[in-house]
Design a protein around this motif. Structure first.
Motif, PDB file in Angstrom:
ATOM      1  N   GLN A  83      -7.109   4.795  -8.108  1.00  0.00           N
ATOM      2  CA  GLN A  83      -8.643   4.959  -6.825  1.00  0.00           C
ATOM      3  C   GLN A  83      -8.750   3.898  -6.332  1.00  0.00           C
ATOM      4  O   GLN A  83      -8.830   3.649  -4.463  1.00  0.00           O
ATOM      5  N   PHE A  84      -8.642   2.769  -6.516  1.00  0.00           N
ATOM      6  CA  PHE A  84      -8.468   1.264  -6.410  1.00  0.00           C
ATOM      7  C   PHE A  84      -7.445   0.848  -4.984  1.00  0.00           C
ATOM      8  O   PHE A  84      -7.710   0.759  -3.751  1.00  0.00           O
ATOM      9  N   ALA A  85      -6.478   1.095  -5.525  1.00  0.00           N
ATOM     10  CA  ALA A  85      -5.318   1.334  -4.490  1.00  0.00           C
ATOM     11  C   ALA A  85      -5.391   1.939  -3.687  1.00  0.00           C
ATOM     12  O   ALA A  85      -4.796   2.484  -2.528  1.00  0.00           O
ATOM     13  N   ALA A  86      -5.678   3.444  -3.581  1.00  0.00           N
ATOM     14  CA  ALA A  86      -5.683   4.743  -3.179  1.00  0.00           C
ATOM     15  C   ALA A  86      -7.265   3.972  -1.641  1.00  0.00           C
ATOM     16  O   ALA A  86      -6.160   4.901  -0.433  1.00  0.00           O
ATOM     17  N   THR A  87      -7.755   3.695  -1.458  1.00  0.00           N
ATOM     18  CA  THR A  87      -9.129   3.367  -0.812  1.00  0.00           C
ATOM     19  C   THR A  87      -8.078   2.152  -0.150  1.00  0.00           C
ATOM     20  O   THR A  87      -8.040   2.354   0.730  1.00  0.00           O
ATOM     21  N   LEU A  88      -7.919   1.539  -0.360  1.00  0.00           N
ATOM     22  CA  LEU A  88      -7.474   0.323  -0.487  1.00  0.00           C
ATOM     23  C   LEU A  88      -6.002   0.060   1.200  1.00  0.00           C
ATOM     24  O   LEU A  88      -5.830   0.146   2.050  1.00  0.00           O
ATOM     25  N   GLY A  89      -5.041   1.527   0.320  1.00  0.00           N
ATOM     26  CA  GLY A  89      -4.604   2.294   1.165  1.00  0.00           C
ATOM     27  C   GLY A  89      -4.765   2.818   1.886  1.00  0.00           C
ATOM     28  O   GLY A  89      -3.969   2.284   3.520  1.00  0.00           O
ATOM     29  N   PHE A  90      -5.394   3.225   2.568  1.00  0.00           N
ATOM     30  CA  PHE A  90      -6.325   4.313   3.683  1.00  0.00           C
ATOM     31  C   PHE A  90      -6.607   2.855   4.260  1.00  0.00           C
ATOM     32  O   PHE A  90      -6.155   3.269   5.521  1.00  0.00           O
ATOM     33  N   VAL A  91      -7.603   1.849   4.005  1.00  0.00           N
ATOM     34  CA  VAL A  91      -8.125   1.058   4.995  1.00  0.00           C
ATOM     35  C   VAL A  91      -6.502   0.262   5.742  1.00  0.00           C
ATOM     36  O   VAL A  91      -7.035  -0.016   6.798  1.00  0.00           O
ATOM     37  N   ALA A  92      -5.986  -0.123   4.986  1.00  0.00           N
ATOM     38  CA  ALA A  92      -4.935  -0.802   5.020  1.00  0.00           C
ATOM     39  C   ALA A  92      -3.821   0.004   5.912  1.00  0.00           C
ATOM     40  O   ALA A  92      -3.128  -0.380   7.025  1.00  0.00           O
ATOM     41  N   GLY A  93      -3.524   1.262   5.704  1.00  0.00           N
ATOM     42  CA  GLY A  93      -2.960   2.571   6.814  1.00  0.00           C
ATOM     43  C   GLY A  93      -3.693   1.991   7.606  1.00  0.00           C
ATOM     44  O   GLY A  93      -2.730   2.169   9.360  1.00  0.00           O
ATOM     45  N   VAL A  94      -5.000   2.608   8.083  1.00  0.00           N
ATOM     46  CA  VAL A  94      -5.670   3.267   9.136  1.00  0.00           C
ATOM     47  C   VAL A  94      -5.396   0.950   9.966  1.00  0.00           C
ATOM     48  O   VAL A  94      -4.610   1.037  11.956  1.00  0.00           O
ATOM     49  N   LEU A  95      -5.834   0.223   9.391  1.00  0.00           N
ATOM     50  CA  LEU A  95      -4.610  -1.753   9.973  1.00  0.00           C
ATOM     51  C   LEU A  95      -3.990  -1.289  11.059  1.00  0.00           C
ATOM     52  O   LEU A  95      -3.615  -1.582  11.926  1.00  0.00           O
ATOM     53  N   LEU A  96      -3.191  -0.804  10.341  1.00  0.00           N
ATOM     54  CA  LEU A  96      -1.552  -1.034  10.455  1.00  0.00           C
ATOM     55  C   LEU A  96      -1.079   0.379  11.252  1.00  0.00           C
ATOM     56  O   LEU A  96      -0.394  -1.221  12.111  1.00  0.00           O
ATOM     57  N   ASP A  97      -1.504   1.437  11.483  1.00  0.00           N
ATOM     58  CA  ASP A  97      -1.533   1.999  12.948  1.00  0.00           C
ATOM     59  C   ASP A  97      -1.987   1.491  13.537  1.00  0.00           C
ATOM     60  O   ASP A  97      -1.801   2.743  14.919  1.00  0.00           O
ATOM     61  N   LEU A  98      -3.502   1.030  13.950  1.00  0.00           N
ATOM     62  CA  LEU A  98      -4.071   0.662  14.589  1.00  0.00           C
ATOM     63  C   LEU A  98      -3.293  -0.996  15.306  1.00  0.00           C
ATOM     64  O   LEU A  98      -3.771  -1.087  16.482  1.00  0.00           O
ATOM     65  N   ALA A  99      -2.630  -1.867  14.548  1.00  0.00           N
ATOM     66  CA  ALA A  99      -2.312  -3.312  15.053  1.00  0.00           C
ATOM     67  C   ALA A  99      -1.297  -3.255  15.851  1.00  0.00           C
ATOM     68  O   ALA A  99      -0.019  -2.190  15.706  1.00  0.00           O
ATOM     69  N   PRO A 100      -1.283  -3.851  17.048  1.00  0.00           N
ATOM     70  CA  PRO A 100      -0.036  -3.907  17.917  1.00  0.00           C
ATOM     71  C   PRO A 100       0.969  -4.730  17.022  1.00  0.00           C
ATOM     72  O   PRO A 100       1.251  -5.187  16.546  1.00  0.00           O
ATOM     73  N   PRO A 101       2.489  -3.942  17.894  1.00  0.00           N
ATOM     74  CA  PRO A 101       2.835  -2.864  18.794  1.00  0.00           C
ATOM     75  C   PRO A 101       3.383  -1.413  17.834  1.00  0.00           C
ATOM     76  O   PRO A 101       3.894  -1.181  18.192  1.00  0.00           O
ATOM     77  N   ALA A 102       1.684  -0.636  18.040  1.00  0.00           N
ATOM     78  CA  ALA A 102       1.685   1.103  17.321  1.00  0.00           C
ATOM     79  C   ALA A 102       2.451   1.539  18.436  1.00  0.00           C
ATOM     80  O   ALA A 102       1.347   1.453  19.680  1.00  0.00           O
ATOM     81  N   ASP A 103       3.400   2.419  17.782  1.00  0.00           N
ATOM     82  CA  ASP A 103       4.065   3.195  18.758  1.00  0.00           C
ATOM     83  C   ASP A 103       3.821   4.682  18.340  1.00  0.00           C
ATOM     84  O   ASP A 103       5.174   5.784  18.300  1.00  0.00           O
ATOM     85  N   HIS A 104       3.278   4.879  17.480  1.00  0.00           N
ATOM     86  CA  HIS A 104       2.978   6.218  17.075  1.00  0.00           C
ATOM     87  C   HIS A 104       1.770   6.347  16.794  1.00  0.00           C
ATOM     88  O   HIS A 104       0.927   5.906  16.956  1.00  0.00           O
ATOM     89  N   VAL A 105       2.055   8.310  16.400  1.00  0.00           N
ATOM     90  CA  VAL A 105       0.445   8.598  16.335  1.00  0.00           C
ATOM     91  C   VAL A 105      -1.056   7.327  14.959  1.00  0.00           C
ATOM     92  O   VAL A 105       0.294   7.381  13.876  1.00  0.00           O
ATOM     93  N   ALA A 106      -1.540   7.656  15.221  1.00  0.00           N
ATOM     94  CA  ALA A 106      -2.653   6.866  14.030  1.00  0.00           C
ATOM     95  C   ALA A 106      -2.925   8.171  13.343  1.00  0.00           C
ATOM     96  O   ALA A 106      -3.090   8.976  13.230  1.00  0.00           O
ATOM     97  N   GLY A 107      -2.749   7.149  12.097  1.00  0.00           N
ATOM     98  CA  GLY A 107      -2.785   8.186  10.568  1.00  0.00           C
ATOM     99  C   GLY A 107      -1.614   8.354   9.929  1.00  0.00           C
ATOM    100  O   GLY A 107      -1.222   8.512   8.686  1.00  0.00           O
ATOM    101  N   GLN A 108      -0.390   8.028  10.608  1.00  0.00           N
ATOM    102  CA  GLN A 108       0.461   8.328   9.827  1.00  0.00           C
ATOM    103  C   GLN A 108       0.619   7.282   8.284  1.00  0.00           C
ATOM    104  O   GLN A 108       1.046   7.394   7.946  1.00  0.00           O
TER     105      GLN A 108
ATOM    106  N   LEU B 277      -1.603   7.698  -0.584  1.00  0.00           N
ATOM    107  CA  LEU B 277      -0.655   8.155  -1.325  1.00  0.00           C
ATOM    108  C   LEU B 277       0.330   7.115  -2.329  1.00  0.00           C
ATOM    109  O   LEU B 277       0.794   6.857  -3.281  1.00  0.00           O
ATOM    110  N   VAL B 278       0.839   5.982  -1.665  1.00  0.00           N
ATOM    111  CA  VAL B 278       2.092   4.924  -2.541  1.00  0.00           C
ATOM    112  C   VAL B 278       0.671   4.347  -3.049  1.00  0.00           C
ATOM    113  O   VAL B 278       0.911   4.114  -4.663  1.00  0.00           O
ATOM    114  N   GLY B 279      -0.410   3.975  -3.084  1.00  0.00           N
ATOM    115  CA  GLY B 279      -1.544   3.616  -4.154  1.00  0.00           C
ATOM    116  C   GLY B 279      -2.168   3.786  -4.644  1.00  0.00           C
ATOM    117  O   GLY B 279      -2.345   4.427  -5.654  1.00  0.00           O
TER     118      GLY B 279
END
Length: 172
Positions: free
Chosen positions: A51-76, A83-85
């Motif tokens: 539970q903790f890791a899935a929540t952290l995974g979501f937050v971390a994933g959103v930050l990774l999706d928005l960090a430059p040089p993001a060249d993909h659709v946000a949310g991937q 899922l990893v968490g």
């Protein structure tokens, strides 16, 4: 999740993210860098649970999706790291996992996260689905993450364990 644990986990993700986008592009192998953010999520999963890791995974994933040089659709990355968490958190045990279990969990998590990210990109039409290229990227990603595991995971897992409150023992 208590506030201190959440803030420390967020700080670990931010440090990993900054290193991943600034330092690790230099030694990139065919443009593929180690996924330090994924390693933070796996460390949280192995010490704190799904539970903790899935929540952290979501937050971390959103930050990774928005960090430059993001060249993909946000949310991937957000979906991939949730899922990893969750999956890595299912490995959590009451006792500390062995080094072999940690490396195997990192390898499986890296495979899962990179595969989900790449398949989402192909499904969204960002890149053509070329199985040989996809397997090559996944293989290099898994190799990078496994090579960094002995240097990164013990530190992160130790940090997450220190943040865990003592569990009350109930007499049997």
């Amino acid at each position: 999740m208590n506030l201190v644990r959440g803030l420390v986990a967020l700080a670990a993700v931010l440090v990993a993210l900054v290193l991943q986008v600034t330092v690790f592009p230099q030694p990139a192998w065919n443009g593929i860098v180690p996924n330090l953010v994924l390693l933070v999520v796996v460390a949280a999963a192995l010490t704190r649970g799904a539970q903790f890791a899935a929540t952290l995974g979501f937050v971390a994933g959103v930050l990774l999706d928005l960090a430059p040089p993001a060249d993909h659709v946000a949310g991937q990355w957000a979906l991939a790291l949730v899922l990893v968490g969750y999956v890595a958190g299912r490995v959590q045990q009451e006792v500390r996992p062995s080094a072999t279990a940690v490396v195997a969990t990192v390898a499986a998590s890296s495979f899962l996260g990179t595969s989900v990210f790449a398949l989402l990109g192909a499904a969204l039409g960002e890149v053509p689905l070329d199985v040989a290229t996809l397997l090559g990227v996944i293989g290099v990603s898994v190799l990078w993450d496994v090579l960094l595991t002995p240097f990164v995971l013990p530190l992160l897992m130790g940090m997450f364990r220190r943040l865990e409150p003592e569990r009350e023992r109930v007499p049997a």
